[in-house]
Design a protein around this motif. Structure first.
Motif, short mmCIF file in Angstrom:
data_model
loop_
_atom_site.label_atom_id
_atom_site.label_comp_id
_atom_site.label_asym_id
_atom_site.label_seq_id
_atom_site.Cartn_x
_atom_site.Cartn_y
_atom_site.Cartn_z
N ALA A 36 0.68 -1.23 0.11
CA ALA A 36 0.01 -0.14 0.11
C ALA A 36 0.98 1.23 -0.02
N ASP A 37 2.01 1.10 0.40
CA ASP A 37 3.02 2.31 0.47
C ASP A 37 3.25 3.12 -0.85
N GLU A 38 2.74 2.03 -1.89
CA GLU A 38 2.83 2.62 -3.52
C GLU A 38 2.13 3.81 -3.55
N PHE A 39 0.80 3.65 -2.87
CA PHE A 39 -0.12 4.80 -2.94
C PHE A 39 -0.07 5.80 -1.64
N THR A 40 0.47 5.28 -0.66
CA THR A 40 0.21 6.50 0.63
C THR A 40 1.57 6.72 1.36
N GLY A 41 2.78 5.92 0.89
CA GLY A 41 4.09 6.41 1.36
C GLY A 41 4.36 8.06 1.34
N PRO A 42 5.19 8.22 2.43
CA PRO A 42 5.51 9.83 2.56
C PRO A 42 6.07 10.45 1.57
N THR A 43 7.03 9.63 0.70
CA THR A 43 7.81 10.37 -0.37
C THR A 43 7.18 10.31 -1.55
N ILE A 44 5.85 9.59 -1.89
CA ILE A 44 5.44 9.62 -3.30
C ILE A 44 5.13 11.09 -3.97
N CYS A 45 4.85 12.02 -2.92
CA CYS A 45 4.35 13.22 -3.66
C CYS A 45 5.57 13.95 -4.07
N LYS A 46 6.67 13.55 -3.81
CA LYS A 46 8.14 14.21 -4.20
C LYS A 46 8.49 13.76 -5.81
N SER A 47 7.54 12.75 -6.31
CA SER A 47 7.87 11.94 -7.63
C SER A 47 7.43 12.98 -8.66
N GLU A 48 7.78 12.60 -9.81
CA GLU A 48 7.49 13.27 -11.08
C GLU A 48 6.80 12.37 -12.28
N PRO A 49 5.78 12.42 -12.53
CA PRO A 49 4.77 13.45 -12.33
C PRO A 49 3.97 13.01 -10.86
N MET A 50 3.56 14.14 -9.89
CA MET A 50 3.17 14.00 -8.56
C MET A 50 1.82 13.16 -8.82
N PRO A 51 1.63 12.20 -7.78
CA PRO A 51 0.34 11.39 -7.95
C PRO A 51 -0.98 12.35 -7.63
N GLU A 52 -2.12 11.76 -8.26
CA GLU A 52 -3.28 12.58 -8.22
C GLU A 52 -4.01 12.70 -6.49
N ASN A 53 -3.42 11.62 -5.71
CA ASN A 53 -3.85 11.99 -4.31
C ASN A 53 -2.97 12.72 -3.60
N CYS A 54 -2.34 13.41 -3.87
CA CYS A 54 -1.22 14.46 -3.11
C CYS A 54 -1.89 15.84 -3.17
N ARG A 55 -2.00 16.31 -2.06
CA ARG A 55 -2.47 17.78 -1.68
C ARG A 55 -1.75 18.48 -0.72
N MET A 56 -1.55 19.67 -1.22
CA MET A 56 -0.77 20.76 -0.29
C MET A 56 -1.74 21.34 0.26
N VAL A 57 -1.13 21.59 1.71
CA VAL A 57 -1.78 22.29 2.76
C VAL A 57 -0.73 23.34 3.23
N SER A 58 -1.47 24.35 3.73
CA SER A 58 -0.37 25.74 4.37
C SER A 58 0.63 25.27 5.34
N THR A 59 1.53 25.78 5.42
CA THR A 59 2.53 25.59 6.47
C THR A 59 2.09 25.72 8.00
N SER A 60 1.18 26.89 8.03
CA SER A 60 0.41 27.11 9.27
C SER A 60 -0.46 25.98 9.71
N GLU A 61 -1.34 25.39 8.77
CA GLU A 61 -2.15 24.51 9.14
C GLU A 61 -1.38 23.06 9.66
N VAL A 62 -0.15 22.96 8.99
CA VAL A 62 0.56 21.61 9.34
C VAL A 62 0.98 22.05 10.83
N GLN A 63 1.53 23.21 11.11
CA GLN A 63 2.12 23.47 12.60
C GLN A 63 0.83 23.58 13.57
N ALA A 64 -0.16 24.01 13.04
CA ALA A 64 -1.51 23.96 14.01
C ALA A 64 -1.70 22.39 14.27
#
Length: 555
Positions: free
Chosen positions: A521-549
């Motif tokens: 399942a890491d092929e779909f959910t692993g933490p590093t997949i969003c750094k690949s090119e092209p980026m998978p469709e299930n990656c989503r960017m959230v603001s740094t403030s949201e992450v810190q909060a």
């Protein structure tokens, strides 16, 4: 010396010159896959026994097979021919358990098996009652068969020359619990001292041999080589090609010293076409083979003797049009939640997925549709963890998954912070935080049917997928064909006895088309997949403030 004069007077010739000549020149080779300087003790010579399954409830129609156990000797093919003659054309699978032996005999056995279009499996046969060495056993008299027993893979071997015999089968299976090993061939060269009697005549002063006859043979010693000659390699390569087996088997033999054994892994055997599937011996001997329509060729009906009390188990009632839902008391109905991964390796751009956990019910497809409607056109992979449930619900959910072009993987989702089913747990923006754990994932009973709907389908090596018969075979056959899953999945389901489950290995799932790769399942959910090119469709960017909060406090 006697002088003869031909009538035409042109030729004088002599008859009767007899000479004895000794030669130390006849040297022939005997091939064996032995491992010691002296002939090793490979145990008893292979014996062939026709066995009928003694599994409870299979009578009056039970599977039968040829049990072949022991070392392969020069006379073994003749014994096998005798067994086939007694069978009178019946095509019974061969269940072999052998340490190896004579290579020439193994090749002959393989060709006999192929000529008679027989299947073969590596397995042991545990006999009940009469044993082959019991001469006066009458225990099974009147029961229509001489020997009864059960075939099993655990502890069975097919080593040395035995894989060459195995190569002759139409269907060839070993399984993960049996052991198949190869190594270099030992060639024994035998010197023989021959003494001839030669009769010749002299024609115009020249000797012309009339007759040459061997009058004595004496052993003049022998020697062995432990490397395959070019001639032997050529013959074995031709045989393997004839049987449709890859030459990778031959390479494995050549690179393994005669003093050791290289065990071939199931996937390697499949790649080399030494086996035709990753199934085990029960593919050919399971009592469920005789419950199908049509029954397997090795099933035979033996009516109960007249006047006897029939102790046969009653057949199970036919499956209803609506199969009974398999439920576990400790697992609720399947629920779907949106999950986002959390790791310093991906923040602020992390993968998201749909967690699907629980028992599949008739309401499962509609619940999935409702969740998919909330995310619009986003295509998030489905991470499923389910013991099974309603078969028709699984089919409908699978078709919905394929319609939305979603990927599916088997794993458990661990939630960080709080569980979705807790009353005081509220997800921000409807998305929970978690991670997937391959080792705790399960997909049993009807769950593989739902899994089949995925565009990409993954079951990692530590996740567990199990199957068993479920009824509705014609409907499932159509569905699986639509999902591009091979018929081998239904065959695997049919091979499982009632009330039992069979775990499918990753290689087997890939072969039948249930999975599309060997990844987890890491092929779909692993933490590093969003750094690949092209980026998978299930990656989503959230603001740094949201992450810190949202980040947990550190002490």
């Amino acid at each position: 010396m006697v002088l003869w004069h031909r009538l035409n007077g042109q030729t004088w010739w002599m008859l009767g010159v007899i000479c004895l000549a000794s030669f130390l020149g006849m040297e022939h080779a005997a091939f064996a896959a032995n491992t010691k300087e002296s002939a090793p003790d490979l145990g008893p010579t292979m014996r062939f026994v026709v066995v009928r399954s003694s599994a409870p409830g299979c009578e009056p129609t039970c599977p039968e097979w040829i049990s072949a156990e022991g070392s392969i000797e020069a006379g073994t093919p003749a014994l096998f021919k005798r067994t086939l003659k007694v069978l009178g054309g019946r095509k019974l699978p061969v269940v072999v358990d052998s340490p190896g032996g004579n290579v020439e005999a193994a090749l002959a056995l393989g060709r006999l098996i192929r000529k008679n279009k027989l299947d073969i499996a590596v397995g042991k046969t545990g006999l009940t009652g009469c044993q082959p060495d019991a001469k006066a056993c009458k225990e099974k008299d009147g029961k229509g068969a001489r020997y009864f027993g059960n075939a099993y893979a655990d502890g069975a071997i097919c080593n040395s020359a035995c894989p060459l015999m195995l190569a002759g089968g139409i269907r060839r299976v070993v399984g993960q619990w049996a052991h198949l090993g190869v190594h270099q061939i030992t060639t024994t060269y035998i010197r023989t001292k021959l003494q001839y009697r030669t009769t010749y005549r002299v024609v115009r002063g020249k000797k012309k041999i009339v007759d040459k006859k061997v009058i004595s043979r004496k052993n003049a010693g022998s020697y062995k080589t432990y490397e395959m000659s070019k001639a032997v390699e050529k013959r074995l390569a031709a045989y393997l090609r004839e049987m449709g087996v890859g030459l990778g088997v031959l390479e494995a033999m050549k690179e393994t010293p005669a003093s050791s054994i290289q065990q071939l892994a199931p996937y390697d055997m499949l790649q080399a076409k030494l086996v035709t599937s990753l199934d085990a011996v029960d593919l050919l001997t399971a009592p469920t083979l005789c419950k199908t329509d049509p029954v397997a060729a090795n099933c035979r009906e033996i009516p109960a003797p007249a006047g006897d009390v029939v102790a046969y188990a009653k057949p199970a009632p036919a499956a209803s049009a609506e199969p009974e839902t398999v439920r576990r008391a400790d697992v609720g109905d399947m629920r779907f939640v949106l999950v986002r991964g959390r790791s310093f390796l991906c923040d602020p751009n992390c993968p998201e997925w749909i967690s699907a956990e629980g028992t599949i019910s008739a309401q499962t497809p509609e619940r999935l549709r409702q969740l998919l409607d909330t995310i619009g056109d986003r295509r998030l992979p489905l991470v499923i963890n389910s013991p099974g449930g309603d078969v028709l619900g699984a089919v409908a959910a699978g078709r919905l998954i394929r319609e939305r072009k979603l990927d599916v993987a088997v794993a458990r989702t661990d939630f960080i912070g709080c569980e979705p089913d807790k009353a005081d747990c509220t997800a921000e923006d409807g998305v929970y935080v978690g991670l997937t754990i391959d080792a705790s994932g399960e997909c049993g009973a009807a769950c593989p049917i739902m899994l089949a709907g995925g565009v990409r389908r993954l079951v990692g090596p530590r996740a567990q997928l199990t199957v068993h018969p479920m009824g509705l075979e014609q409907r499932l056959k159509i569905y699986l064909k639509d999902m591009a899953v091979g018929p081998g999945l239904l065959v695997a389901m049919r091979s499982v006895p009632a009330s039992r489950h069979r775990r499918l290995e990753p290689d087997m799932m890939l072969k039948v088309g249930l999975t599309t790769g060997l990844e987890s399942a890491d092929e779909f959910t692993g933490p590093t997949i969003c750094k690949s090119e092209p980026m998978p469709e299930n990656c989503r960017m959230v603001s740094t403030s949201e992450v810190q909060a949202d980040a947990p406090m550190k002490l």
